[in-house]
Design an enzyme around this catalytic site. Structure first.
Site, PDB file in Angstrom:
ATOM      1  N   ASN A 157       0.760  -1.088   0.008  1.00 39.72           N
ATOM      2  CA  ASN A 157      -0.175  -0.050   0.067  1.00 39.72           C
ATOM      3  C   ASN A 157       0.906   1.287  -0.013  1.00 39.72           C
ATOM      4  O   ASN A 157       0.425   2.391  -0.489  1.00 39.72           O
ATOM      5  CB  ASN A 157      -0.835  -0.061   1.347  1.00 39.72           C
ATOM      6  CG  ASN A 157      -1.689   1.392   1.328  1.00 39.72           C
ATOM      7  OD1 ASN A 157      -2.604   1.691   0.641  1.00 39.72           O
ATOM      8  ND2 ASN A 157      -1.376   1.876   2.416  1.00 39.72           N
ATOM      9  N   SER A 178      -5.146   3.123  -8.498  1.00 42.42           N
ATOM     10  CA  SER A 178      -5.748   4.408  -8.477  1.00 42.42           C
ATOM     11  C   SER A 178      -6.503   4.372  -9.875  1.00 42.42           C
ATOM     12  O   SER A 178      -5.953   3.928 -10.739  1.00 42.42           O
ATOM     13  CB  SER A 178      -4.618   5.375  -8.445  1.00 42.42           C
ATOM     14  OG  SER A 178      -4.978   6.874  -8.717  1.00 42.42           O
ATOM     15  N   TYR A 197       3.008   9.214 -11.457  1.00 49.18           N
ATOM     16  CA  TYR A 197       2.049   8.503 -10.742  1.00 49.18           C
ATOM     17  C   TYR A 197       1.085   7.457 -11.252  1.00 49.18           C
ATOM     18  O   TYR A 197       0.885   6.336 -11.220  1.00 49.18           O
ATOM     19  CB  TYR A 197       1.186   9.475 -10.012  1.00 49.18           C
ATOM     20  CG  TYR A 197       0.412   9.143  -8.872  1.00 49.18           C
ATOM     21  CD1 TYR A 197       0.748   8.567  -7.579  1.00 49.18           C
ATOM     22  CD2 TYR A 197      -1.128   8.743  -8.967  1.00 49.18           C
ATOM     23  CE1 TYR A 197      -0.008   7.945  -6.783  1.00 49.18           C
ATOM     24  CE2 TYR A 197      -1.911   8.289  -8.008  1.00 49.18           C
ATOM     25  CZ  TYR A 197      -1.326   7.810  -6.715  1.00 49.18           C
ATOM     26  OH  TYR A 197      -2.093   7.441  -5.886  1.00 49.18           O
ATOM     27  N   ALA A 198       0.639   8.082 -12.375  1.00 46.59           N
ATOM     28  CA  ALA A 198      -0.570   7.372 -13.134  1.00 46.59           C
ATOM     29  C   ALA A 198       0.318   6.054 -13.783  1.00 46.59           C
ATOM     30  O   ALA A 198      -0.295   4.926 -13.701  1.00 46.59           O
ATOM     31  CB  ALA A 198      -1.282   8.302 -14.128  1.00 46.59           C
ATOM     32  N   SER A 239       2.720   4.338 -12.842  1.00 48.32           N
ATOM     33  CA  SER A 239       3.037   3.526 -11.713  1.00 48.32           C
ATOM     34  C   SER A 239       1.899   2.612 -11.198  1.00 48.32           C
ATOM     35  O   SER A 239       1.891   1.293 -10.966  1.00 48.32           O
ATOM     36  CB  SER A 239       3.705   4.124 -10.524  1.00 48.32           C
ATOM     37  OG  SER A 239       2.655   5.109  -9.710  1.00 48.32           O
ATOM     38  N   LYS A 240       0.975   3.357 -11.047  1.00 48.24           N
ATOM     39  CA  LYS A 240      -0.460   2.705 -10.597  1.00 48.24           C
ATOM     40  C   LYS A 240      -1.055   1.740 -11.786  1.00 48.24           C
ATOM     41  O   LYS A 240      -1.634   0.693 -11.556  1.00 48.24           O
ATOM     42  CB  LYS A 240      -1.668   3.843 -10.290  1.00 48.24           C
ATOM     43  CG  LYS A 240      -0.994   4.539  -8.911  1.00 48.24           C
ATOM     44  CD  LYS A 240      -0.890   3.814  -7.815  1.00 48.24           C
ATOM     45  CE  LYS A 240      -0.618   4.376  -6.585  1.00 48.24           C
ATOM     46  NZ  LYS A 240      -0.364   3.396  -5.456  1.00 48.24           N
TER      47      LYS A 240
END
Length: 263
Positions: A96, A155, A168-169, A171-172
């Site tokens: 997490n 996400s 970020y996107a 990686s998710k």
């Protein structure tokens, strides 16, 4: 007569949660201990880890904390060794831990910023899931058929993108593919792997947007539940994914968002 499993009974179950000292991770932990699980809390802040353990203990749970930077491969290996030494085994792992992107724009995003996010959100999840799968497979090969559960936090940006947060996107999105591949390869070893996709939730990562009136005015009307999520909204899904109730559930992305991504 077939003996039915005791759904959501997590007595003698040990769970490890990275990024478990606040927000969604602590919500996972609270749901697990309320069903009888023992929880190992992992985070980079020792004081917050201790506070989380105290909160879980107050609920009647058994918990311990470990300081670990999941972007450090050796530290993750040491974390698993220490947790297994302390509790004897690990039955479920919740990968997490994560960080936000913070670039002014994509064209201004530095290579260092790209790697800062990937180091935790992708590499850290890889190290965590790999150690979890190794431990669970070793137990299976040794005759333990109880199985294990690995859960990653993703996400909505994995599907819809994130302006100024392409790192970020990305990686998710990658951890969803990682999760599905683990699920396919390790089902034969009694290992389940799933992802939880939160909607807008009150955590340390959302302090900035939730403090911006313009964002709140635009986003809140798109949440059918008409409120932000909170950590406690994720206790039930954690208990389900750790428990025998999810014995045939693997390779899935489970959305907990108050209806946001459906509206």
């Amino acid at each position: 007569m077939t003996t039915l499993p005791k759904f959501f009974d997590l007595a003698d179950h040990v769970a490890l949660i990275t990024g478990g000292n606040s927000g969604i991770g602590l919500g996972f932990a609270k749901g697990l201990v309320q069903c009888g699980a023992t929880v190992a809390i992992c985070g980079t802040n020792a004081e917050k880890n201790t506070a989380a353990v105290e909160e879980l203990t107050a609920l009647g749970g058994r918990a311990a904390s470990f300081v670990c930077d999941v972007g450090d491969e050796a530290a993750v290996i040491a974390l698993f060794d220490a947790t297994i030494e302390h509790f004897g085994r690990i039955d479920s792992v919740f990968a997490n831990a994560g960080v936000n992107g913070r670039a002014r724009s994509f064209v201004e995003m530095s290579t260092e910023e790209w790697h800062r996010v990937m180091r935790v959100n992708l590499d850290g999840v890889f190290y965590t899931c790999r150690q979890a799968a190794r431990h669970m497979k070793e137990r299976f090969d040794g005759g333990d058929t109880a199985g294990g559960s690995i859960v990653v936090t993703t996400s909505g940006s994995a599907y819809y993108g994130q302006a100024r947060g392409q790192n970020y996107a990305s990686s998710k999105g990658a951890v969803i593919s990682l999760m599905k591949a683990i699920a396919v390869e390790h089902a034969r070893h009694g290992v389940r792997c799933n992802a939880v996709l939160p909607g807008w939730t009150e955590t340390e990562l959302t302090v900035a947007p939730f403090s911006w009136d313009k964002f709140v005015a635009a986003a809140m009307p798109r949440v059918p539940a008409r409120r932000w999520g909170v950590g406690d909204d994720f206790g039930g899904i954690a208990a389900y994914l750790a428990s025998p109730a999810s014995a045939y559930h693997t390779g899935d992305v489970i959305t907990i968002d108050g209806g946001y991504h459906s509206f």
